[in-house]
Design a protein around this motif. Structure first.
Motif, PDB file in Angstrom:
ATOM      1  N   PRO A 254       0.653  -1.483 -12.097  1.00 56.41           N
ATOM      2  CA  PRO A 254       1.020  -0.182 -12.761  1.00 56.41           C
ATOM      3  C   PRO A 254       2.151  -0.532 -13.614  1.00 56.41           C
ATOM      4  N   PRO A 255       2.246   0.236 -14.713  1.00 56.88           N
ATOM      5  CA  PRO A 255       3.602   0.291 -15.694  1.00 56.88           C
ATOM      6  C   PRO A 255       4.839   0.252 -14.667  1.00 56.88           C
ATOM      7  N   THR A 256       5.944  -0.513 -15.140  1.00 57.17           N
ATOM      8  CA  THR A 256       7.039  -0.463 -14.455  1.00 57.17           C
ATOM      9  C   THR A 256       8.025   0.834 -14.312  1.00 57.17           C
ATOM     10  N   GLN A 257       8.245   1.316 -13.051  1.00 59.05           N
ATOM     11  CA  GLN A 257       9.068   2.307 -12.983  1.00 59.05           C
ATOM     12  C   GLN A 257       9.844   2.274 -12.087  1.00 59.05           C
ATOM     13  N   PRO A 258      11.264   2.861 -12.484  1.00 58.83           N
ATOM     14  CA  PRO A 258      12.581   2.517 -11.427  1.00 58.83           C
ATOM     15  C   PRO A 258      12.335   2.698  -9.778  1.00 58.83           C
ATOM     16  N   HIS A 259      11.694   3.665  -9.471  1.00 58.18           N
ATOM     17  CA  HIS A 259      11.741   4.001  -8.039  1.00 58.18           C
ATOM     18  C   HIS A 259      10.190   3.748  -7.379  1.00 58.18           C
ATOM     19  N   ASP A 260       9.426   3.120  -7.915  1.00 58.62           N
ATOM     20  CA  ASP A 260       8.032   2.713  -7.578  1.00 58.62           C
ATOM     21  C   ASP A 260       7.992   2.004  -6.290  1.00 58.62           C
ATOM     22  N   VAL A 261       7.029   2.294  -5.439  1.00 61.96           N
ATOM     23  CA  VAL A 261       6.806   1.447  -3.973  1.00 61.96           C
ATOM     24  C   VAL A 261       5.551   1.018  -3.977  1.00 61.96           C
ATOM     25  N   THR A 262       5.395  -0.323  -3.483  1.00 67.15           N
ATOM     26  CA  THR A 262       3.866  -0.899  -3.054  1.00 67.15           C
ATOM     27  C   THR A 262       3.983  -0.829  -1.641  1.00 67.15           C
ATOM     28  N   LEU A 263       2.573  -0.612  -1.306  1.00 65.78           N
ATOM     29  CA  LEU A 263       2.498  -0.775   0.340  1.00 65.78           C
ATOM     30  C   LEU A 263       2.076  -2.066   0.438  1.00 65.78           C
ATOM     31  N   VAL A 264       2.674  -2.863   1.359  1.00 68.52           N
ATOM     32  CA  VAL A 264       2.564  -4.196   1.754  1.00 68.52           C
ATOM     33  C   VAL A 264       1.904  -4.270   3.077  1.00 68.52           C
ATOM     34  N   ALA A 265       0.826  -4.967   3.290  1.00 70.37           N
ATOM     35  CA  ALA A 265       0.304  -5.222   4.510  1.00 70.37           C
ATOM     36  C   ALA A 265      -0.665  -6.345   4.616  1.00 70.37           C
ATOM     37  N   GLN A 266      -1.263  -6.599   6.036  1.00 68.77           N
ATOM     38  CA  GLN A 266      -2.162  -7.820   6.011  1.00 68.77           C
ATOM     39  C   GLN A 266      -3.302  -7.475   6.980  1.00 68.77           C
ATOM     40  N   LEU A 267      -4.220  -8.006   6.792  1.00 73.13           N
ATOM     41  CA  LEU A 267      -5.505  -7.839   7.573  1.00 73.13           C
ATOM     42  C   LEU A 267      -6.363  -9.070   7.822  1.00 73.13           C
ATOM     43  N   SER A 268      -7.347  -8.851   8.705  1.00 71.18           N
ATOM     44  CA  SER A 268      -8.395  -9.990   8.952  1.00 71.18           C
ATOM     45  C   SER A 268      -9.801  -9.334   8.566  1.00 71.18           C
ATOM     46  N   MET A 269     -10.673 -10.000   8.910  1.00 71.64           N
ATOM     47  CA  MET A 269     -12.204  -9.220   8.577  1.00 71.64           C
ATOM     48  C   MET A 269     -12.265  -8.111   9.458  1.00 71.64           C
ATOM     49  N   GLU A 270     -11.864  -8.066  10.722  1.00 68.07           N
ATOM     50  CA  GLU A 270     -12.386  -7.132  11.761  1.00 68.07           C
ATOM     51  C   GLU A 270     -11.543  -5.759  11.332  1.00 68.07           C
TER      52      GLU A 270
END
Length: 548
Positions: A254-270
């Motif tokens: 997305p375009p850069t925004q000063p207060h933007d937030v990315t959700l970070v997570a990990q997973l496997s196939m199940e």
């Protein structure tokens, strides 16, 4: 497409090998390339004879195949001398042939193969017949079997029979075994055991010093491990350098925004089935690390392509970490996903949690109102809840969540099993809170937080189940991050079958002993790094504790 290759490919490209997608190589393709040396000065097309009776005609009433030289040729494997075809006027040659034949034949039955054969029938000097082992065509006919004496003689198997593995062929078991081998192909085998390629660290992921070493150094470190050590697999997993495919699918940040937030997570196939619901709840950017085998990566690709929800999202970055070892490298996965986030802030979550529908907008507004950034270091705590119901009406507001909480449809997260993990959030205070409030770190605290992108990375020594988030929160506290609970934020854990690692943790005392050893090692490193300030963590570790 095969017919237009001489004109479509760059004019300085003289030779190509053209393959159907349903062929399997059982040999080095360089051997096939070497057959160009057997072409005469005029020959421009290398093909294997067709191994069915198709072009002989009379397979059924009114069967009218296109003209062919003898049995004709199969175009599943083709050697093309592009320069010679261009000099011979290939484009005009095949178009004139096709136009002439279509005066009496309404259409092709076998697409390009019919036209290639019609051209070769009229210009037989163009073709160089190839040994049949370079295109063994699966069928019930005996001609393919007469092509070779042993399955080990095979060079290329062409799965062109509609019956595939159900053909009546004396070597069909060999074909099946080869097919299954490629179906479950393992890139780790190709990387090390066969070719010994160097192992760089995963891009952007902070790893222990040994992991940035060259392959011999890494192998030496692994060789020094004692296989009889009860914690051998923990030590081995933390030294393992995984293959990492950053941005596995097309991604438009997305375009850069000063207060933007990315959700970070990990997973496997199940946990793959949880992605669609997560995408519906979180409209902002995401960075996800997936722990997959090579074969699972292809299944994941098809899953996304056939999902209307996932295929519509271009702001979700998927990073594949290829599976290796017996323990789940959870913090290494988190570090890969965290390193690839492109916004100033990140929401460090888990894949089995669904955030409030309004959380993305609320977090951005909160970051702006609290004037985070600069010298103020803060971790915004998102209170976590859980439901035990698979069919569950997700609350649209805090007021609705509290109603469900009072009715027993919701609980504070892990209230029954591990209350100390989230007790410092102070849910009683949160019920009435109108503004963010500060809480103090306490032993075993592991909330889900929003932090600046340059926050400390997760400690990769923690693999499998246990203490992976706890260690990260300790690191945040040691670096003097404020813990601020947001009054309108919430995320809800959905029920699912327990992972293999949590099952082992609960049932295996040795597993728990190894985790305790990792904790001790972690606290020793804290003391060396932070000195006397780390004493409170060691004191907390020595107090009586619960199950995790």
């Amino acid at each position: 497409m095969k017919l237009v290759l001489p004109s479509a490919l760059p004019p300085d490209l003289a030779r190509v090998i053209v393959l159907d997608t349903d062929v399997t190589f059982a040999s080095d393709i360089a051997e096939l390339w070497a057959l160009f040396a057997h072409f005469s000065d005029k020959q421009a097309i290398g093909l294997v004879e067709n191994q069915s009776d198709w072009y002989l005609g009379n397979l059924w009433r009114n069967h009218r195949p296109w003209p062919a030289l003898g049995r004709g040729f199969n175009t599943g494997v083709i050697l093309l001398q592009l320069d010679r075809l261009r000099q011979a006027g290939w484009e005009q040659m095949w178009k004139l042939t096709a136009t002439r034949e279509l005066l009496t034949l309404s259409a092709t039955s076998l697409a390009d193969q019919d036209i290639f054969n019609a051209v070769i029938k009229a210009h037989p000097w163009l073709v160089q017949p190839l040994p049949c082992i370079w295109n063994v065509q699966l069928s019930d006919h005996t001609l393919a079997e007469r092509c070779y004496s042993e399955a080990s003689d095979l060079k290329v198997i062409h799965w062109n029979s509609p019956k595939k593995l159900r053909v009546k062929n004396k070597h069909v078991e060999s074909f099946r075994n080869l097919y299954l081998t490629f179906l479950e192909y393992d890139g780790n085998l190709l990387r090390r055991e066969l070719f010994g390629c160097p192992c760089p660290p995963p891009p952007g992921a902070e790893q222990p010093v040994l992991l940035s070493a060259t392959t011999p150094q890494l192998q030496q470190a692994l060789a020094q491990l004692e296989e009889q050590d009860t914690c051998f697999e923990f030590q081995q997993q933390r030294l393992t350098v995984h293959r990492v495919h950053i941005t596995f699918l097309p991604h438009k940040p997305p375009p850069t925004q000063p207060h933007d937030v990315t959700l970070v997570a990990q997973l496997s196939m199940e946990r793959l089935q949880m992605l669609e619901a997560l995408c519906r709840h979180w409209p902002g950017p995401m960075s996800l690390a997936l722990y997959l085998t090579d074969a699972e990566a292809q299944q994941f690709l098809r899953f996304v392509e056939t999902s209307a929800v996932l295929s519509a999202r271009q702001d979700v970055a998927y990073h594949v970490v290829y599976r290796e070892g017996s323990l789940y490298p959870i913090n290494q996965l988190r570090n890969v996903a965290l390193a690839q986030a492109l916004t100033p802030y990140v929401f460090l979550s888990d894949i089995d949690f669904l955030p409030a529908h309004s959380l993305y907008d609320y977090l951005r507004a909160s970051i702006e109102q609290l004037e985070l950034g600069g010298r103020r270091k803060a971790a915004l705590v998102v209170p976590a809840f859980e439901t035990l119901h698979y069919r569950f009406r997700f609350p649209s507001s805090k007021a609705e969540l509290l109603t469900l909480l009072d009715a027993g449809s919701l609980y504070t997260f892990r209230y029954h099993e591990w209350p100390q993990g989230h007790a410092p959030t102070d849910y009683a205070r949160w019920r009435e809170a109108q503004a963010p409030y500060r809480v103090q770190w306490a032993a075993d605290y592991e909330p889900y937080v929003v932090v600046p992108h340059d926050c400390p990375r997760y400690d990769p020594r923690f693999v499998g189940f246990g203490w992976n988030k706890v260690a990260h929160i300790i690191e945040l506290d040691a670096q003097e991050y404020e813990l601020l609970v947001l009054p309108e934020a919430f995320t809800i854990h959905l029920p699912h079958a327990p992972s293999l690692d949590i099952t082992r943790f609960r049932s295996n005392p040795t597993y728990r002993d190894c985790l305790r050893a990792l904790k001790d090692e972690f606290h020793q490193d804290l003391s060396r790094h932070y000195g006397a300030a780390a004493l409170k963590y060691l004191t907390a570790l020595q107090q009586p504790r619960g199950p995790a």
